[in-house]
Design a protein around this motif. Structure first.
Motif, PDB file in Angstrom:
ATOM      1  N   LEU A   5     -16.438  -7.522  26.381  1.00  0.00           N
ATOM      2  CA  LEU A   5     -16.324  -8.897  25.882  1.00  0.00           C
ATOM      3  C   LEU A   5     -16.410  -9.910  27.018  1.00  0.00           C
ATOM      4  N   CYS A   6     -15.894  -9.547  28.198  1.00  0.00           N
ATOM      5  CA  CYS A   6     -16.037 -10.427  29.362  1.00  0.00           C
ATOM      6  C   CYS A   6     -17.506 -10.560  29.758  1.00  0.00           C
ATOM      7  N   GLY A   7     -18.256  -9.472  29.655  1.00  0.00           N
ATOM      8  CA  GLY A   7     -19.691  -9.529  29.937  1.00  0.00           C
ATOM      9  C   GLY A   7     -20.428 -10.423  28.949  1.00  0.00           C
ATOM     10  N   ILE A   8     -20.045 -10.350  27.690  1.00  0.00           N
ATOM     11  CA  ILE A   8     -20.656 -11.221  26.686  1.00  0.00           C
ATOM     12  C   ILE A   8     -20.303 -12.679  26.971  1.00  0.00           C
ATOM     13  N   ALA A   9     -19.039 -12.938  27.317  1.00  0.00           N
ATOM     14  CA  ALA A   9     -18.623 -14.299  27.638  1.00  0.00           C
ATOM     15  C   ALA A   9     -19.341 -14.808  28.887  1.00  0.00           C
ATOM     16  N   ALA A  54     -12.846  -0.127  27.485  1.00  0.00           N
ATOM     17  CA  ALA A  54     -14.160  -0.715  27.762  1.00  0.00           C
ATOM     18  C   ALA A  54     -14.408  -1.965  26.931  1.00  0.00           C
ATOM     19  N   ALA A  55     -13.634  -2.176  25.892  1.00  0.00           N
ATOM     20  CA  ALA A  55     -13.858  -3.328  25.013  1.00  0.00           C
ATOM     21  C   ALA A  55     -13.609  -4.649  25.726  1.00  0.00           C
ATOM     22  N   VAL A  56     -12.565  -4.721  26.537  1.00  0.00           N
ATOM     23  CA  VAL A  56     -12.235  -5.982  27.219  1.00  0.00           C
ATOM     24  C   VAL A  56     -13.307  -6.359  28.241  1.00  0.00           C
ATOM     25  N   PRO A  57     -13.717  -5.451  29.150  1.00  0.00           N
ATOM     26  CA  PRO A  57     -14.798  -5.838  30.077  1.00  0.00           C
ATOM     27  C   PRO A  57     -16.121  -6.108  29.359  1.00  0.00           C
ATOM     28  N   ILE A 105     -25.787  -6.808  32.944  1.00  0.00           N
ATOM     29  CA  ILE A 105     -25.364  -5.497  33.455  1.00  0.00           C
ATOM     30  C   ILE A 105     -24.090  -5.039  32.752  1.00  0.00           C
ATOM     31  N   LEU A 106     -23.106  -5.916  32.639  1.00  0.00           N
ATOM     32  CA  LEU A 106     -21.852  -5.530  31.970  1.00  0.00           C
ATOM     33  C   LEU A 106     -22.075  -5.180  30.502  1.00  0.00           C
ATOM     34  N   THR A 107     -22.867  -5.997  29.809  1.00  0.00           N
ATOM     35  CA  THR A 107     -23.073  -5.699  28.388  1.00  0.00           C
ATOM     36  C   THR A 107     -23.893  -4.436  28.202  1.00  0.00           C
ATOM     37  N   ARG A 108     -24.810  -4.167  29.084  1.00  0.00           N
ATOM     38  CA  ARG A 108     -25.629  -2.959  28.953  1.00  0.00           C
ATOM     39  C   ARG A 108     -24.807  -1.707  29.264  1.00  0.00           C
ATOM     40  N   ILE A 109     -24.010  -1.753  30.328  1.00  0.00           N
ATOM     41  CA  ILE A 109     -23.234  -0.570  30.730  1.00  0.00           C
ATOM     42  C   ILE A 109     -22.142  -0.263  29.708  1.00  0.00           C
ATOM     43  N   LEU A 110     -21.379  -1.263  29.325  1.00  0.00           N
ATOM     44  CA  LEU A 110     -20.207  -1.016  28.487  1.00  0.00           C
ATOM     45  C   LEU A 110     -20.508  -1.046  27.000  1.00  0.00           C
TER      46      LEU A 110
END
Length: 140
Positions: free
Chosen positions: A106-110, A101-104, A126-131
């Motif tokens: 970080l992709c959400g943060i980017a 989950a760390a890679v997606p 959504i990505l940062t909240r979910i992961l």
């Protein structure tokens, strides 16, 4: 004989740990690691995302209602994703789940940092909240 069978049936990491530190209870380290993960994920991702809400509103010309709906959609998606994250943790374990989950995450943060419009901001939230808090807190 029974003690050697019990040692061989343990997971590899636990066997290695027992060879290096034979008199240390493994559960205390697991508890300390879980507490650290929980404390790292807890201190208010909503607060930190909220710090940048004004900047997003100014940069993209959004209304407060649009920004609030983007933030709310992230929470709703997060609520549904917790069920899937729970199944993934049950199947693969918390360590693998956090690692994958760390890679997606970080992709959400980017994506949030390089957003060029409200849809990209929504996807990043959504990505940062979910992961982020849901995945890490649930695994801890």
């Amino acid at each position: 004989m029974k003690a050697s069978i019990e040692i061989e049936s343990r997971p590899r990491a636990q066997r290695i740990f027992k060879k290096i530190f034979p008199n240390v209870f493994f559960g205390n380290l697991v508890l300390a690691g879980c507490v650290l993960i929980f404390l790292a994920a807890t201190p208010g991702q909503s607060f930190f995302l909220g710090l940048y809400t004004e900047k997003f509103i100014e940069d993209f010309g959004m209304t407060r209602a649009t920004a609030s709906s983007i933030f709310a959609s992230a929470f709703v998606c997060s609520a549904f994703a917790v069920q899937v994250i729970g199944k993934i943790i049950d199947r693969f374990g918390p360590t693998r789940t956090i690692c994958f989950a760390a890679v997606p995450y970080l992709c959400g943060i980017a994506l949030t940092c390089t957003a060029s419009g409200p849809p990209a901001v929504a996807a990043g939230f959504i990505l940062t909240r979910i992961l982020g808090p849901d995945g890490i807190d649930f695994a801890a």
